[in-house]
Design a protein around this motif. Sequence first.
Motif, mmCIF file in Angstrom:
data_model
loop_
_atom_site.group_PDB
_atom_site.id
_atom_site.type_symbol
_atom_site.label_atom_id
_atom_site.label_comp_id
_atom_site.label_asym_id
_atom_site.label_seq_id
_atom_site.Cartn_x
_atom_site.Cartn_y
_atom_site.Cartn_z
ATOM 1 N N GLU A 48 0.832 -1.210 0.000
ATOM 2 C CA GLU A 48 0.000 0.000 0.000
ATOM 3 C C GLU A 48 0.865 1.258 0.000
ATOM 4 O O GLU A 48 0.576 2.217 -0.730
ATOM 5 C CB GLU A 48 -0.925 0.013 1.223
ATOM 6 N N GLN A 52 0.962 4.172 -2.822
ATOM 7 C CA GLN A 52 0.742 5.579 -2.479
ATOM 8 C C GLN A 52 1.870 6.460 -3.007
ATOM 9 O O GLN A 52 1.622 7.541 -3.563
ATOM 10 C CB GLN A 52 0.639 5.747 -0.954
ATOM 11 N N VAL A 55 1.763 6.706 -6.959
ATOM 12 C CA VAL A 55 0.711 7.620 -7.414
ATOM 13 C C VAL A 55 1.115 9.065 -7.127
ATOM 14 O O VAL A 55 0.959 9.948 -7.972
ATOM 15 C CB VAL A 55 -0.644 7.284 -6.738
ATOM 16 N N SER A 56 1.657 9.304 -5.947
ATOM 17 C CA SER A 56 2.003 10.665 -5.524
ATOM 18 C C SER A 56 3.194 11.242 -6.278
ATOM 19 O O SER A 56 3.336 12.466 -6.365
ATOM 20 C CB SER A 56 2.287 10.684 -4.018
ATOM 21 N N GLU A 141 -5.733 16.576 4.804
ATOM 22 C CA GLU A 141 -5.520 16.876 3.377
ATOM 23 C C GLU A 141 -4.380 17.864 3.149
ATOM 24 O O GLU A 141 -3.776 17.857 2.072
ATOM 25 C CB GLU A 141 -6.815 17.396 2.745
ATOM 26 N N CYS A 146 -3.118 13.619 -1.824
ATOM 27 C CA CYS A 146 -4.553 13.284 -1.922
ATOM 28 C C CYS A 146 -4.828 11.794 -1.730
ATOM 29 O O CYS A 146 -5.732 11.423 -0.972
ATOM 30 C CB CYS A 146 -5.110 13.714 -3.276
ATOM 31 N N GLU A 147 -4.087 10.965 -2.433
ATOM 32 C CA GLU A 147 -4.292 9.514 -2.357
ATOM 33 C C GLU A 147 -4.111 9.009 -0.925
ATOM 34 O O GLU A 147 -4.880 8.185 -0.439
ATOM 35 C CB GLU A 147 -3.313 8.790 -3.293
ATOM 36 N N SER A 150 -7.038 10.059 1.290
ATOM 37 C CA SER A 150 -8.184 9.168 1.056
ATOM 38 C C SER A 150 -8.014 7.844 1.789
ATOM 39 O O SER A 150 -8.949 7.345 2.414
ATOM 40 C CB SER A 150 -8.361 8.902 -0.440
ATOM 41 N N ASP A 151 -6.815 7.284 1.703
ATOM 42 C CA ASP A 151 -6.550 6.010 2.378
ATOM 43 C C ASP A 151 -6.657 6.153 3.899
ATOM 44 O O ASP A 151 -7.208 5.281 4.568
ATOM 45 C CB ASP A 151 -5.169 5.474 2.000
#
Length: 165
Positions: A48, A52, A55-56, A141, A146-147, A150-151
């Motif tokens: 995970e 993360q 993506v970031s 936030e 962002c990802e 959310s997690d």
Amino acid sequence: MRALYPGSFDPLTNGHMDLIERASALFGEVIVAVLSNPSKKPLFTVEERIAQIRVSTAHLERIEVISFDGLTVHCAEAHCADLILRGLRAMSDFEYELQIAHTNRSLAEDLETVFLATSARHSFLSSSVVKEVARFGGPVEHMVPCEVASDLNRHFNSAFTPPVT
């Protein structure tokens, strides 16, 4: 030049992102190395955390995200890193980080450690602080990508019970 940026990244914070973005401008390649430490109980799995970070950092070039266990110097050697990158938030970080840098240098003489000071606007951030805020339903936030927010929200909203006042 290849920089290895090791850490637990549980979770990745905007302070970590600040260092990754600045390092990508300074060095030819940055390897973000997620530590798998069986003696700790992380909030997110290694997989995970890697997702993360990927993506970031998708907007950046020459970023590789890996996992490792064991000694950082062995990871650096295995991935042909020229240096280890470490971040400093406050003076209190320096003594610990310097001790680690000296230890690493005693294990691998040719491997340098480079310290970057975290941007002042992120100097209060730590993964522990972020998890504590999220655990009690506070907004994160502005602390994490962002990802990751959310997690965190997904994880803690299912476990969060507001305190009784």
